[in-house]
Motif scaffolding. Structure first.
Motif, PDB file in Angstrom:
ATOM      1  N   GLU A 106       0.843  -1.192   0.000  1.00  0.00           N
ATOM      2  CA  GLU A 106       0.000   0.000   0.000  1.00  0.00           C
ATOM      3  C   GLU A 106       0.884   1.250   0.000  1.00  0.00           C
ATOM      4  N   ILE A 107       0.608   2.132  -0.905  1.00  0.00           N
ATOM      5  CA  ILE A 107       1.363   3.375  -1.001  1.00  0.00           C
ATOM      6  C   ILE A 107       0.384   4.537  -1.039  1.00  0.00           C
ATOM      7  N   VAL A 108       0.607   5.497  -0.173  1.00  0.00           N
ATOM      8  CA  VAL A 108      -0.222   6.702  -0.157  1.00  0.00           C
ATOM      9  C   VAL A 108       0.435   7.747  -1.055  1.00  0.00           C
ATOM     10  N   VAL A 109      -0.362   8.383  -1.883  1.00  0.00           N
ATOM     11  CA  VAL A 109       0.130   9.465  -2.736  1.00  0.00           C
ATOM     12  C   VAL A 109      -0.518  10.760  -2.283  1.00  0.00           C
ATOM     13  N   SER A 110       0.305  11.753  -2.007  1.00  0.00           N
ATOM     14  CA  SER A 110      -0.196  13.019  -1.487  1.00  0.00           C
ATOM     15  C   SER A 110       0.746  14.143  -1.878  1.00  0.00           C
ATOM     16  N   ASN A 111       0.259  15.369  -1.763  1.00  0.00           N
ATOM     17  CA  ASN A 111       1.142  16.521  -1.930  1.00  0.00           C
ATOM     18  C   ASN A 111       1.475  17.181  -0.601  1.00  0.00           C
ATOM     19  N   ASP A 112       1.182  16.507   0.493  1.00  0.00           N
ATOM     20  CA  ASP A 112       1.418  17.039   1.831  1.00  0.00           C
ATOM     21  C   ASP A 112       2.103  15.969   2.673  1.00  0.00           C
ATOM     22  N   PHE A 113       3.375  16.164   3.002  1.00  0.00           N
ATOM     23  CA  PHE A 113       4.133  15.131   3.717  1.00  0.00           C
ATOM     24  C   PHE A 113       3.869  15.131   5.224  1.00  0.00           C
ATOM     25  N   ARG A 114       3.273  16.192   5.760  1.00  0.00           N
ATOM     26  CA  ARG A 114       3.176  16.320   7.215  1.00  0.00           C
ATOM     27  C   ARG A 114       2.287  15.264   7.868  1.00  0.00           C
ATOM     28  N   ALA A 115       1.259  14.820   7.176  1.00  0.00           N
ATOM     29  CA  ALA A 115       0.319  13.872   7.779  1.00  0.00           C
ATOM     30  C   ALA A 115       0.669  12.418   7.464  1.00  0.00           C
ATOM     31  N   LEU A 116       1.805  12.187   6.808  1.00  0.00           N
ATOM     32  CA  LEU A 116       2.093  10.837   6.319  1.00  0.00           C
ATOM     33  C   LEU A 116       3.461  10.333   6.774  1.00  0.00           C
ATOM     34  N   GLU A 117       3.920  10.778   7.916  1.00  0.00           N
ATOM     35  CA  GLU A 117       5.275  10.461   8.320  1.00  0.00           C
ATOM     36  C   GLU A 117       5.493   8.982   8.599  1.00  0.00           C
ATOM     37  N   ASN A 118       4.452   8.235   8.961  1.00  0.00           N
ATOM     38  CA  ASN A 118       4.616   6.832   9.340  1.00  0.00           C
ATOM     39  C   ASN A 118       3.978   5.872   8.348  1.00  0.00           C
ATOM     40  N   LYS A 119       3.695   6.353   7.153  1.00  0.00           N
ATOM     41  CA  LYS A 119       3.046   5.515   6.146  1.00  0.00           C
ATOM     42  C   LYS A 119       3.868   5.561   4.860  1.00  0.00           C
ATOM     43  N   PRO A 120       4.191   4.393   4.277  1.00  0.00           N
ATOM     44  CA  PRO A 120       4.913   4.422   3.001  1.00  0.00           C
ATOM     45  C   PRO A 120       4.176   5.291   1.984  1.00  0.00           C
ATOM     46  N   SER A 121       4.865   6.264   1.444  1.00  0.00           N
ATOM     47  CA  SER A 121       4.151   7.251   0.633  1.00  0.00           C
ATOM     48  C   SER A 121       5.047   7.891  -0.411  1.00  0.00           C
ATOM     49  N   LEU A 122       4.363   8.412  -1.418  1.00  0.00           N
ATOM     50  CA  LEU A 122       4.972   9.267  -2.433  1.00  0.00           C
ATOM     51  C   LEU A 122       4.358  10.651  -2.255  1.00  0.00           C
ATOM     52  N   VAL A 123       5.183  11.598  -1.879  1.00  0.00           N
ATOM     53  CA  VAL A 123       4.726  12.974  -1.714  1.00  0.00           C
ATOM     54  C   VAL A 123       5.213  13.759  -2.928  1.00  0.00           C
ATOM     55  N   ALA A 124       4.283  14.163  -3.760  1.00  0.00           N
ATOM     56  CA  ALA A 124       4.677  14.821  -5.010  1.00  0.00           C
ATOM     57  C   ALA A 124       3.594  15.778  -5.468  1.00  0.00           C
ATOM     58  N   ASN A 125       4.013  16.811  -6.158  1.00  0.00           N
ATOM     59  CA  ASN A 125       3.080  17.804  -6.691  1.00  0.00           C
ATOM     60  C   ASN A 125       2.567  17.355  -8.061  1.00  0.00           C
ATOM     61  N   VAL A 126       1.828  16.214  -8.054  1.00  0.00           N
ATOM     62  CA  VAL A 126       1.215  15.708  -9.282  1.00  0.00           C
ATOM     63  C   VAL A 126      -0.293  15.890  -9.182  1.00  0.00           C
ATOM     64  N   SER A 127      -0.913  15.956 -10.339  1.00  0.00           N
ATOM     65  CA  SER A 127      -2.359  16.157 -10.348  1.00  0.00           C
ATOM     66  C   SER A 127      -3.081  14.884  -9.929  1.00  0.00           C
ATOM     67  N   SER A 128      -4.260  15.041  -9.340  1.00  0.00           N
ATOM     68  CA  SER A 128      -5.068  13.880  -8.967  1.00  0.00           C
ATOM     69  C   SER A 128      -5.467  13.086 -10.199  1.00  0.00           C
ATOM     70  N   TYR A 129      -5.589  13.771 -11.333  1.00  0.00           N
ATOM     71  CA  TYR A 129      -5.912  13.099 -12.597  1.00  0.00           C
ATOM     72  C   TYR A 129      -4.824  12.093 -12.968  1.00  0.00           C
ATOM     73  N   ALA A 130      -3.544  12.522 -12.862  1.00  0.00           N
ATOM     74  CA  ALA A 130      -2.440  11.616 -13.178  1.00  0.00           C
ATOM     75  C   ALA A 130      -2.400  10.447 -12.205  1.00  0.00           C
ATOM     76  N   VAL A 131      -2.687  10.711 -10.926  1.00  0.00           N
ATOM     77  CA  VAL A 131      -2.676   9.641  -9.929  1.00  0.00           C
ATOM     78  C   VAL A 131      -3.779   8.625 -10.207  1.00  0.00           C
ATOM     79  N   GLU A 132      -4.959   9.097 -10.542  1.00  0.00           N
ATOM     80  CA  GLU A 132      -6.075   8.193 -10.843  1.00  0.00           C
ATOM     81  C   GLU A 132      -5.750   7.310 -12.045  1.00  0.00           C
ATOM     82  N   LEU A 133      -5.118   7.898 -13.060  1.00  0.00           N
ATOM     83  CA  LEU A 133      -4.738   7.100 -14.228  1.00  0.00           C
ATOM     84  C   LEU A 133      -3.682   6.068 -13.868  1.00  0.00           C
ATOM     85  N   ALA A 134      -2.756   6.455 -13.005  1.00  0.00           N
ATOM     86  CA  ALA A 134      -1.717   5.519 -12.581  1.00  0.00           C
ATOM     87  C   ALA A 134      -2.313   4.375 -11.769  1.00  0.00           C
ATOM     88  N   LYS A 135      -3.269   4.673 -10.914  1.00  0.00           N
ATOM     89  CA  LYS A 135      -3.926   3.645 -10.100  1.00  0.00           C
ATOM     90  C   LYS A 135      -4.545   2.562 -10.972  1.00  0.00           C
TER      91      LYS A 135
END
Length: 376
Positions: A333-362
């Motif tokens: 499980e990987i969380v994708v977000s543009n805000d790193f502050r709330a995701l310090e303990n969860k494997p995540s990709l923090v990036a300034n990508v559009s939600s549209y690109a993320v949905e297509l990637a999913k």
């Protein structure tokens, strides 16, 4: 403006880098070297050209040389590889660029004249043959005191200025006032054998003017960047720089008139779609992760606007990045977000990508579950 040469009262002979005697000249009475200062102020918005004005000059010469050779290309492979037929050397303090074919005197010297033909191959285009860029390069060379010679059509052309009713051959004395100096073209008779040869006297710069790779797409970690920017090539010739972390030899791109920025627009993305194989996408994805900051549970990536457009067009690259993060973090499980502050303990990709690109990637991921921040 017509092209009218006048006899020189005293012919000018040279022996380096070739032998010739110039006995005619033509002056541009409507433009001074001050005009080139205005050009230079624009191209200096890029540190590349401010540091190396010869890069702009040589880039224009290379573009015109290749465009002159590819009009009759039969297929994409020939179009993208014609540049390899150029004879390009640095010797004795001169860059020498030689190609088959000639330039008409009108196209070479007449302001406002240009020859640009769109190639008949799908998704391909010429760069812009003998247009204003070449004239700008010549006048910039005069302004920066960079000697340049052009041999074509059984003539040799050299350059200088007319100042206070006196003719000066290049290199131009530094004391001459650019506000009053008129560009001058000198002409000599030489044998050119249906070739065009350009000499530019300058210190050697560590820049690849022609595409240095065999593969059409190469990740930026393997590329010699220029002032931190990734160079882009069209039909094998350097045409500008962009914010996507890979280079390529493309058949059609759009750039500004001075070759500072290559635009990531529909035309460019359309050509990329025709050549971007899965292996290229995977290589680009892995290379993009190298540019991210890695923390205990996070990959933090700050993408350029160009890269964001690219990822919307090619969400597979984003999905490959997420797969690699999943593998490295040992999490399905990987969380994708543009805000790193709330995701310090969860494997995540923090990036300034559009939600549209993320949905297509999913949609393209099967073994990894992607949670957008709002879902977590």
């Amino acid at each position: 403006m017509s092209l009218k040469f006048n006899p020189l009262s005293e012919p000018i002979s040279i022996t380096d880098p070739f032998e010739a005697t110039f006995n005619e000249y033509m002056s541009y009475d409507f433009v001074t070297l001050q005009y080139s200062r205005n050009i230079f102020s624009v191209i200096c918005s890029s540190q590349v050209y401010e540091s190396y004005p010869v890069v702009f000059i040589l880039r224009e010469i290379f573009e015109n040389a290749v465009d002159a050779m590819i009009e009759n290309a039969k297929d994409l492979e020939e179009t993208l590889n014609t540049y390899k037929k150029l004879n390009f050397v640095y010797d004795g303090g001169y860059y020498k660029i030689e190609n088959e074919g000639t330039i008409s005197e009108r196209d070479l010297l007449l302001f406002g004249s240009r020859t640009r033909k769109r190639l008949t191959l799908e998704n391909c285009c010429s760069i812009g043959r003998y247009g204003m860029g070449l004239k700008h390069a010549i006048i910039l060379a005069l302004y920066k005191r960079i000697p340049i010679y052009i041999l074509t059509g059984n003539h040799a052309y050299s350059f200088g200025v007319k100042y206070d009713n006196e003719i000066f051959h290049q290199p131009i004395p530094n004391w001459i006032d650019e506000n009053q100096a008129l560009p001058v073209v000198f002409r000599a008779n030489v044998k050119t054998d249906n070739k065009t040869i350009v000499y530019v006297r300058a210190e050697k710069v560590d820049i690849r003017f022609t595409y240095p790779f065999d593969k059409l797409i190469v990740p930026s970690s393997n590329v010699l960047k220029i002032m931190g920017r990734v160079p882009v090539y069209q039909n094998g010739v350097l045409v500008g720089f962009w914010g996507i972390p890979f280079t390529g030899n493309l058949c059609c791109v759009s750039s500004d008139p001075f070759g500072l920025n290559v635009y990531v627009n529909d035309e460019t993305l359309k050509f990329l779609s025709s050549i971007l194989r899965e292996e290229y996408k995977r290589e680009i994805a892995e290379d993009m992760l190298k540019l991210c900051e890695v923390r205990q549970f996070q990959y933090i990536c700050n993408f350029t606007e160009d890269t964001k457009k690219f990822l919307e067009k090619f969400p597979e690259v984003l999905s490959y990045m997420i797969e690699k993060i999943s593998e490295n973090m040992r999490s399905d499980e990987i969380v994708v977000s543009n805000d790193f502050r709330a995701l310090e303990n969860k494997p995540s990709l923090v990036a300034n990508v559009s939600s549209y690109a993320v949905e297509l990637a999913k949609m393209k991921l099967k073994s990894v579950k992607v949670l957008i921040k709002e879902e977590y």
